[in-house]
Design a protein around this motif. Structure first.
Motif, PDB file in Angstrom:
ATOM      1  N   ASP A   1     -11.229   6.860  13.956  1.00 31.81           N
ATOM      2  CA  ASP A   1     -12.624   7.305  14.050  1.00 31.81           C
ATOM      3  C   ASP A   1     -13.494   6.239  14.697  1.00 31.81           C
ATOM      4  O   ASP A   1     -14.331   6.528  15.557  1.00 31.81           O
ATOM      5  CB  ASP A   1     -13.162   7.638  12.655  1.00 31.81           C
ATOM      6  N   ARG A   2     -13.309   4.979  14.306  1.00 32.49           N
ATOM      7  CA  ARG A   2     -14.134   3.895  14.840  1.00 32.49           C
ATOM      8  C   ARG A   2     -13.892   3.680  16.330  1.00 32.49           C
ATOM      9  O   ARG A   2     -14.811   3.368  17.086  1.00 32.49           O
ATOM     10  CB  ARG A   2     -13.855   2.593  14.078  1.00 32.49           C
ATOM     11  N   LEU A   3     -12.626   3.835  16.748  1.00 32.74           N
ATOM     12  CA  LEU A   3     -12.278   3.560  18.139  1.00 32.74           C
ATOM     13  C   LEU A   3     -12.248   4.815  19.011  1.00 32.74           C
ATOM     14  O   LEU A   3     -11.980   4.740  20.205  1.00 32.74           O
ATOM     15  CB  LEU A   3     -10.916   2.856  18.218  1.00 32.74           C
ATOM     16  N   GLY A   4     -12.506   5.966  18.408  1.00 34.17           N
ATOM     17  CA  GLY A   4     -12.508   7.210  19.168  1.00 34.17           C
ATOM     18  C   GLY A   4     -11.147   7.591  19.685  1.00 34.17           C
ATOM     19  O   GLY A   4     -11.014   8.112  20.800  1.00 34.17           O
ATOM     20  N   ALA A   5     -10.107   7.342  18.870  1.00 31.75           N
ATOM     21  CA  ALA A   5      -8.730   7.638  19.272  1.00 31.75           C
ATOM     22  C   ALA A   5      -8.248   8.924  18.606  1.00 31.75           C
ATOM     23  O   ALA A   5      -8.648   9.237  17.487  1.00 31.75           O
ATOM     24  CB  ALA A   5      -7.809   6.480  18.900  1.00 31.75           C
ATOM     25  N   ARG A   6      -7.355   9.656  19.276  1.00 28.70           N
ATOM     26  CA  ARG A   6      -6.826  10.914  18.755  1.00 28.70           C
ATOM     27  C   ARG A   6      -5.727  10.693  17.746  1.00 28.70           C
ATOM     28  O   ARG A   6      -5.583  11.428  16.788  1.00 28.70           O
ATOM     29  CB  ARG A   6      -6.264  11.763  19.905  1.00 28.70           C
ATOM     30  N   ASP A   7      -4.870   9.677  18.009  1.00 30.63           N
ATOM     31  CA  ASP A   7      -3.685   9.469  17.178  1.00 30.63           C
ATOM     32  C   ASP A   7      -3.307   8.002  17.194  1.00 30.63           C
ATOM     33  O   ASP A   7      -3.968   7.174  17.817  1.00 30.63           O
ATOM     34  CB  ASP A   7      -2.520  10.343  17.668  1.00 30.63           C
ATOM     35  N   ARG A   8      -2.210   7.672  16.513  1.00 30.59           N
ATOM     36  CA  ARG A   8      -1.813   6.276  16.358  1.00 30.59           C
ATOM     37  C   ARG A   8      -1.447   5.618  17.684  1.00 30.59           C
ATOM     38  O   ARG A   8      -1.672   4.410  17.852  1.00 30.59           O
ATOM     39  CB  ARG A   8      -0.649   6.159  15.362  1.00 30.59           C
ATOM     40  N   VAL A   9      -0.871   6.371  18.621  1.00 29.78           N
ATOM     41  CA  VAL A   9      -0.502   5.781  19.903  1.00 29.78           C
ATOM     42  C   VAL A   9      -1.751   5.435  20.704  1.00 29.78           C
ATOM     43  O   VAL A   9      -1.894   4.326  21.228  1.00 29.78           O
ATOM     44  CB  VAL A   9       0.413   6.727  20.708  1.00 29.78           C
ATOM     45  N   GLN A  10      -2.686   6.400  20.797  1.00 29.70           N
ATOM     46  CA  GLN A  10      -3.919   6.121  21.520  1.00 29.70           C
ATOM     47  C   GLN A  10      -4.712   5.020  20.802  1.00 29.70           C
ATOM     48  O   GLN A  10      -5.361   4.193  21.448  1.00 29.70           O
ATOM     49  CB  GLN A  10      -4.771   7.386  21.641  1.00 29.70           C
ATOM     50  N   LEU A  11      -4.644   4.992  19.480  1.00 26.37           N
ATOM     51  CA  LEU A  11      -5.307   3.943  18.709  1.00 26.37           C
ATOM     52  C   LEU A  11      -4.764   2.581  19.104  1.00 26.37           C
ATOM     53  O   LEU A  11      -5.526   1.630  19.316  1.00 26.37           O
ATOM     54  CB  LEU A  11      -5.087   4.187  17.212  1.00 26.37           C
ATOM     55  N   LEU A  12      -3.443   2.463  19.203  1.00 27.35           N
ATOM     56  CA  LEU A  12      -2.831   1.193  19.564  1.00 27.35           C
ATOM     57  C   LEU A  12      -3.235   0.759  20.965  1.00 27.35           C
ATOM     58  O   LEU A  12      -3.622  -0.390  21.197  1.00 27.35           O
ATOM     59  CB  LEU A  12      -1.306   1.300  19.456  1.00 27.35           C
ATOM     60  N   VAL A  13      -3.155   1.681  21.923  1.00 27.63           N
ATOM     61  CA  VAL A  13      -3.528   1.354  23.301  1.00 27.63           C
ATOM     62  C   VAL A  13      -4.990   0.934  23.372  1.00 27.63           C
ATOM     63  O   VAL A  13      -5.346  -0.066  24.011  1.00 27.63           O
ATOM     64  CB  VAL A  13      -3.255   2.560  24.234  1.00 27.63           C
ATOM     65  N   ARG A  14      -5.842   1.691  22.692  1.00 33.12           N
ATOM     66  CA  ARG A  14      -7.278   1.390  22.700  1.00 33.12           C
ATOM     67  C   ARG A  14      -7.570   0.028  22.070  1.00 33.12           C
ATOM     68  O   ARG A  14      -8.370  -0.750  22.589  1.00 33.12           O
ATOM     69  CB  ARG A  14      -8.013   2.492  21.935  1.00 33.12           C
TER      70      ARG A  14
ATOM     71  N   LEU B   1       0.850  -1.188   0.000  1.00 36.08           N
ATOM     72  CA  LEU B   1       0.000   0.000   0.000  1.00 36.08           C
ATOM     73  C   LEU B   1       0.886   1.240   0.000  1.00 36.08           C
ATOM     74  O   LEU B   1       2.039   1.198   0.448  1.00 36.08           O
ATOM     75  CB  LEU B   1      -0.900   0.037   1.242  1.00 36.08           C
ATOM     76  N   SER B   2       0.356   2.352  -0.460  1.00 35.01           N
ATOM     77  CA  SER B   2       1.071   3.617  -0.344  1.00 35.01           C
ATOM     78  C   SER B   2       0.979   4.108   1.096  1.00 35.01           C
ATOM     79  O   SER B   2       0.098   3.678   1.863  1.00 35.01           O
ATOM     80  CB  SER B   2       0.459   4.657  -1.277  1.00 35.01           C
ATOM     81  N   GLU B   3       1.900   5.007   1.472  1.00 35.08           N
ATOM     82  CA  GLU B   3       1.831   5.573   2.816  1.00 35.08           C
ATOM     83  C   GLU B   3       0.515   6.323   3.014  1.00 35.08           C
ATOM     84  O   GLU B   3      -0.057   6.319   4.106  1.00 35.08           O
ATOM     85  CB  GLU B   3       3.012   6.512   3.057  1.00 35.08           C
ATOM     86  N   GLY B   4       0.033   6.965   1.942  1.00 37.25           N
ATOM     87  CA  GLY B   4      -1.232   7.676   2.030  1.00 37.25           C
ATOM     88  C   GLY B   4      -2.389   6.737   2.350  1.00 37.25           C
ATOM     89  O   GLY B   4      -3.267   7.068   3.150  1.00 37.25           O
ATOM     90  N   ALA B   5      -2.381   5.547   1.734  1.00 40.50           N
ATOM     91  CA  ALA B   5      -3.434   4.568   1.998  1.00 40.50           C
ATOM     92  C   ALA B   5      -3.347   4.059   3.432  1.00 40.50           C
ATOM     93  O   ALA B   5      -4.375   3.862   4.096  1.00 40.50           O
ATOM     94  CB  ALA B   5      -3.335   3.404   1.020  1.00 40.50           C
ATOM     95  N   VAL B   6      -2.123   3.865   3.927  1.00 40.95           N
ATOM     96  CA  VAL B   6      -1.953   3.423   5.319  1.00 40.95           C
ATOM     97  C   VAL B   6      -2.529   4.466   6.271  1.00 40.95           C
ATOM     98  O   VAL B   6      -3.257   4.136   7.212  1.00 40.95           O
ATOM     99  CB  VAL B   6      -0.463   3.180   5.631  1.00 40.95           C
ATOM    100  N   LYS B   7      -2.209   5.744   6.020  1.00 42.22           N
ATOM    101  CA  LYS B   7      -2.731   6.814   6.867  1.00 42.22           C
ATOM    102  C   LYS B   7      -4.252   6.874   6.818  1.00 42.22           C
ATOM    103  O   LYS B   7      -4.907   7.132   7.833  1.00 42.22           O
ATOM    104  CB  LYS B   7      -2.136   8.158   6.441  1.00 42.22           C
ATOM    105  N   LEU B   8      -4.813   6.612   5.640  1.00 43.54           N
ATOM    106  CA  LEU B   8      -6.267   6.619   5.500  1.00 43.54           C
ATOM    107  C   LEU B   8      -6.899   5.518   6.344  1.00 43.54           C
ATOM    108  O   LEU B   8      -7.871   5.761   7.064  1.00 43.54           O
ATOM    109  CB  LEU B   8      -6.643   6.431   4.025  1.00 43.54           C
ATOM    110  N   HIS B   9      -6.335   4.317   6.282  1.00 42.58           N
ATOM    111  CA  HIS B   9      -6.889   3.207   7.069  1.00 42.58           C
ATOM    112  C   HIS B   9      -6.722   3.454   8.573  1.00 42.58           C
ATOM    113  O   HIS B   9      -7.622   3.148   9.362  1.00 42.58           O
ATOM    114  CB  HIS B   9      -6.211   1.895   6.675  1.00 42.58           C
ATOM    115  N   LEU B  10      -5.571   4.006   8.968  1.00 46.24           N
ATOM    116  CA  LEU B  10      -5.365   4.321  10.381  1.00 46.24           C
ATOM    117  C   LEU B  10      -6.339   5.404  10.836  1.00 46.24           C
ATOM    118  O   LEU B  10      -6.862   5.350  11.953  1.00 46.24           O
ATOM    119  CB  LEU B  10      -3.919   4.767  10.619  1.00 46.24           C
TER     120      LEU B  10
END
Length: 233
Positions: A198-211, A184-193
């Protein structure tokens, strides 16, 4: 046109440590020291005044702790933070990551490791000291089998691609590495993240991972030998 220097604030209540880290930052052509703070409240103020990109932050400080400062700044996405501390207990590591830290280094890190961590975090990677990775590995491997993560009944449903991207994020991979793994392109990775956030209500990638780990959506493969452990040996 040259790339703007990464603007850094250093926060530590020990003057000698604060000065040493500040001088280290100033010695790098692509980094710019824009402020120094002796406590968490001062760090928050200086970050907001300077528009800093990265906060290198001790955790055990007066007035406002480093964890509290990181949490306050992460809540509004004002800066990416790296915890830089003498301590690497499980409670502190989890508290810092939950607060929104993008990295956790212990103070025996080499100067090269510290400045490289600033650059990696600026590029949206997560950085952990080898001792922190080992601590997390020891913690997970001592959990009883019954404690293996299982999706919570009310966990949001992710698409197959979002789950794949998230699992690789939990492996300690950067956006570029995730893209290479999944073609995937980096842009596509950022889109999926972003969609997963949005689904998990996380602010950023770190909070996403913890959540995601807390909800049992991914296993803490940050500890797998073929990923993070090899990168920090």
């Amino acid at each position: 046109m040259s790339t703007p220097a990464v603007r850094v604030v250093v926060a530590d209540d020990q003057p000698l440590m604060r000065r040493a880290i500040g001088e280290l930052v100033e010695s790098e052509a692509d980094l710019e020291l824009v402020g120094q703070a002796s406590n968490g409240a001062e760090a928050v103020r200086i970050v907001r005044e300077t528009g800093a990109d990265i906060l290198l932050c001790d955790l055990d400080m007066p007035v406002m702790s480093g964890v509290e400062a990181i949490a306050e700044l992460s809540a509004t996405g004002e800066v990416r933070s790296i915890a830089l501390t003498t301590f690497s207990s499980m409670d502190l590591v989890l508290a810092a990551l939950r607060a929104g830290a993008s990295g956790y280094l212990v103070k025996d890190a080499t100067p090269e490791e510290i400045v490289d961590a600033v650059r990696q975090v600026r590029e949206d990677s997560m950085v952990l000291s080898p001792s922190v990775v080992k601590l997390l590995a020891a913690h997970v491997t001592t959990l009883p089998a019954a404690a293996a993560p299982q999706p919570a009944p009310d966990a949001p449903e992710l698409s197959e691609r979002e789950h794949q991207v998230l699992q690789l994020l939990a492996g300690g991979l950067s956006n570029r590495e995730i893209g290479a793994e999944l073609h995937l392109s980096e842009g596509a990775v950022k889109l999926h993240l972003g969609r997963a956030c949005d689904r998990l209500g996380a602010r950023d990638r770190v909070q996403l991972l913890v959540r995601a780990v807390e909800l049992g959506l991914v296993t803490p493969s940050l500890l797998k030998p073929e990923t993070a452990m090899d990168r920090y040996r």
